[in-house]
Design a protein around this motif. Structure first.
Motif, PDB file in Angstrom:
ATOM      1  N   THR B   7       0.658  -1.126   0.007  1.00 44.09           N
ATOM      2  CA  THR B   7      -0.259  -0.127  -0.159  1.00 44.09           C
ATOM      3  C   THR B   7       1.140   1.214  -0.317  1.00 44.09           C
ATOM      4  OG1 THR B   7      -1.792  -1.132   1.212  1.00 44.09           O
ATOM      5  CG2 THR B   7      -2.607   0.743   1.112  1.00 44.09           C
ATOM      6  N   ARG B   8       2.089   1.353   0.937  1.00 44.45           N
ATOM      7  CA  ARG B   8       2.553   2.304   0.603  1.00 44.45           C
ATOM      8  C   ARG B   8       3.459   2.807  -0.397  1.00 44.45           C
ATOM      9  NH1 ARG B   8       3.816   0.994   6.596  1.00 44.45           N
ATOM     10  NH2 ARG B   8       5.827   0.253   5.680  1.00 44.45           N
ATOM     11  N   ALA B  11       1.557   3.997  -2.748  1.00 42.25           N
ATOM     12  CA  ALA B  11       0.911   5.778  -2.973  1.00 42.25           C
ATOM     13  C   ALA B  11       2.117   7.000  -3.178  1.00 42.25           C
ATOM     14  CB  ALA B  11       0.376   5.622  -1.203  1.00 42.25           C
ATOM     15  N   ILE B  12       3.079   5.621  -2.879  1.00 44.66           N
ATOM     16  CA  ILE B  12       4.427   6.502  -3.574  1.00 44.66           C
ATOM     17  C   ILE B  12       4.344   6.756  -5.262  1.00 44.66           C
ATOM     18  CG2 ILE B  12       6.749   6.697  -3.630  1.00 44.66           C
ATOM     19  CD1 ILE B  12       6.702   5.457  -0.657  1.00 44.66           C
ATOM     20  N   LYS B  15       1.840   8.857  -6.024  1.00 41.55           N
ATOM     21  CA  LYS B  15       2.641  10.219  -6.018  1.00 41.55           C
ATOM     22  C   LYS B  15       3.128  10.809  -7.067  1.00 41.55           C
ATOM     23  CE  LYS B  15       6.092  12.210  -3.877  1.00 41.55           C
ATOM     24  NZ  LYS B  15       6.875  11.688  -3.249  1.00 41.55           N
TER      25      LYS B  15
END
Lengths: 257, 380
Positions: B7-8, B11-12, B15
């Motif tokens: 998930t992290r 997200a990166i 972005k």
């Protein structure tokens, strides 16, 4: 009552330079603690150690029951952090920034949606969701930063001079939100230069030359030294410490002769 | 402890893609720079010597002298452009640079040839640019030799001696790999390496340094993001951009400049991937040292010059002094150039390229290890 922060003799040196030493205090859960002291006193260094970003060179600290040295990942997942320097992505919209932080704190699906709606309504960001963060005013940027720090519903909110350079109205709005969060059980650690902000904290820590020279409630602290307000107390501390600083004592003696 | 949170990471990644999409200068650099560099190098870095403007002072004005001039013209190396009547004018044309070669034919040239004597003519070459001078000289010497030979044969035949026509020794030359000896065929494949290096190293360094410069890194370190997630989230978009650039360069190289690879495209792409990793690591290393985007830019430029000069991109490494050869051997680009040129020009496979591939892989492993270690340290 359990402790949100429990630090014992915490210290940090960079080479020969001692930035922070012997910091000890216990902060109960749900309280607002203000960190005051002149620039360069060691507030940010202490905060960074408590967040698990900077490894302490001596002493120990537990944040939310986790050790800052060994369990920094657990701490990071449970705290919200907002720094004095504005540090959101200016080339992303408000919503994209929020989405990014939702992902960073591993929120997905319905959970992410619910948190998003909650935070947006609390900070009243509805009207600005599609605006580029770079085009927002200082006060609005701080509110977005706060929203990002709250996305994962942290147990401890750490604010490093959050209202520096923000207009009085935005400052009031900001503090109303902080007090509301505290009422709901969130512990808040905030460093500030504004004495009116410090006065409304449950606890105050006064940092000077890298040491925590006083800790207690604002009322206790004022009574102890017999000062009417925090401004006087602040100046009294600074002057007293300056005299006690071994480097300055020589100079004072010389002046008295 | 290598716990990796998807998930992290996503997200990166998300972005990064939004930021790249909004960052027009970076997009321009990823798309426009390869095209501009290709066109620039494809046309300007042309070491083919052809159609040198030539000044002629024909004092003989005979059939033989005119035949001689035509022979020079037919080589395509010389372009008789000026016909003058005096040494002053010859000198003036060379001095002004309007002509690079001068041919002076003496008055008795035709007469001497008819009289079965040796006719001589003078060729003056502007040697300022050694490459041009060398090409012009060998061209005129060849013409001279050729002409002598046919005249000699004629004379022998006239004297009734036959059977010895033609040369006793025949040297047959055949140029392999690049039969037309076109410099674009040599340069375009190498450009793949140079362009990939410049674009990817700079973009990677920029994207990392930007986080430091704008203070967003400070926020990231207090979140649960792990250095590996950040590293991959940041690098994957540039790997993709790298492949877009690669296919862009290949398309233009193959269809516009007409330089098709003789070897396997698949091998080329997979070895390019190894090269890309070394470049990403270099960009990452730059970002750990540089504090501002300006510094990052300067450091990348510092890398570009030795890459062009020492890697064998323009000048052959074999003729360099030992020290420079050694320095060139420290550049990953040097090995990659051997690989792309090998695949493009010679059509050779891994059987002949394994040494360069091995060197490149060693570079990739070492650089990635150092860069990710420094990057991790940089975060703390």
């Amino acid at each position: 009552m359990s402790l949100a922060i429990d630090c014992n003799n915490l210290g940090k040196s960079f080479g020969n330079y001692v930035a922070v030493q012997g910091v000890s205090f216990q902060l109960p859960e749900g309280a607002i603690m203000g960190f005051v002291g002149p620039n360069g006193a060691g507030k940010t260094t202490t905060i960074r150690m408590l967040c698990g970003v900077l490894l302490p060179s001596e002493g120990s600290a537990k944040v939310l029951g986790f050790d800052v040295k060994a369990q920094s990942e657990e701490i990071k997942q449970r705290i919200g952090y907002m720094s004095q320097k504005f540090s959101l992505y200016e080339d992303l919209t408000v919503e994209e920034n929020l989405n990014f932080y939702a992902g960073v704190y591993s929120l997905t699906g319905v959970m992410a949606q619910e948190q998003m709606t909650k935070v947006i309504s609390r900070i009243t960001l509805d009207s600005r969701l599609n605006q580029m963060v770079g085009s927002l005013s200082g006060g609005w940027k701080q509110r977005v930063a706060l929203a990002c720090a709250l996305m994962h519903n942290p147990q401890l909110l750490v604010l490093d001079e959050p209202t520096a350079g923000v207009d009085p109205v935005s400052r009031r709005v900001f503090w109303d939100i902080i007090r509301q969060l505290s009422k709901e059980g969130m512990t808040i650690l905030v460093s500030t230069h504004y004495m009116d902000e410090a006065d409304s904290c449950d606890y105050l820590g006064f940092v000077f030359y890298g040491r925590l020279i006083a800790f207690g409630s604002p009322v206790q602290m004022k009574e102890k030294e017999g000062r009417a307000n925090l401004d006087d107390l602040f100046i009294y501390y600074v002057e007293r410490e300056a005299v006690e600083d071994p480097r300055n004592r020589q100079a004072v003696k010389r002046r008295q002769k | 402890m290598l716990r990796f949170n998807r998930t992290r990471f996503i997200a990166i990644l998300k972005k990064e893609f939004i930021q790249i999409r909004r960052d027009k200068p970076s997009l321009m650099m990823a798309i426009a720079m390869p095209v501009i560099l290709l066109l620039l190098f494809g046309y300007a870095v042309n070491t083919d010597v052809e159609h040198l403007p030539t000044v002629i002072w024909d004092q003989s004005q005979s059939v033989n002298s005119r035949e001689m001039i035509e022979a020079f013209r037919n080589t395509n190396y010389l372009d008789p452009a000026y016909y003058v009547y005096g040494y002053d004018e010859v000198e003036e044309k060379l001095d002004s640079g309007r002509a690079r070669v001068a041919i002076v034919i003496p008055p008795d040239f035709g007469k001497r040839l008819h009289g079965l004597e040796q006719g001589s003519l003078q060729v003056l070459v502007d040697g300022s640019d050694p490459t041009v001078a060398r090409a012009a000289m060998s061209a005129v010497q060849l013409v001279g030799l050729d002409k002598s030979l046919s005249l000699q044969t004629e004379r022998l035949l006239e004297q009734g001696i036959s059977g010895t026509t033609g040369m006793p020794v025949n040297v047959e030359t055949r140029v392999w790999y690049n039969p037309d000896m076109k410099s674009t065929v040599f340069n375009i494949p190498a450009l793949i390496g140079l362009i990939l290096q410049n674009v990817i190293a700079m973009l990677t360094a920029f994207s990392m340094v930007r986080e430091k410069e704008r203070g967003t890194m400070e926020q990231i370190v207090v979140t649960p993001i792990r250095s590996l997630e950040l590293l991959l989230g940041k690098l994957v978009p540039f790997v993709i951009i790298g492949f877009v650039s690669l296919s862009l360069i290949l398309t233009i190289g193959i269809y516009w400049f007409g330089v098709p690879p003789k070897g396997s495209i698949l091998l080329l792409i997979s070895l390019s991937t190894i090269f890309m990793f070394t470049i990403l690591a270099i960009g990452l290393l730059i970002s750990t040292v540089a504090r501002t985007q300006l510094q990052a830019m300067q450091m990348t430029f510092l890398l570009i010059l030795p890459s062009i000069l020492l890697s064998g991109f323009v000048f052959p490494r074999e003729t360099m002094p030992k020290l420079l050869q050694f320095l060139g051997a420290l550049l990953p680009l040097t090995y990659f150039l051997e690989i792309v040129r090998g695949i493009f020009l010679k059509g050779i496979g891994i059987k002949y390229l394994w040494q360069d591939t091995l060197a490149l892989s060693v570079f990739a492993v070492i650089l990635v290890a150092i860069a990710s270690k420094k990057f991790k340290k940089n975060l703390d």
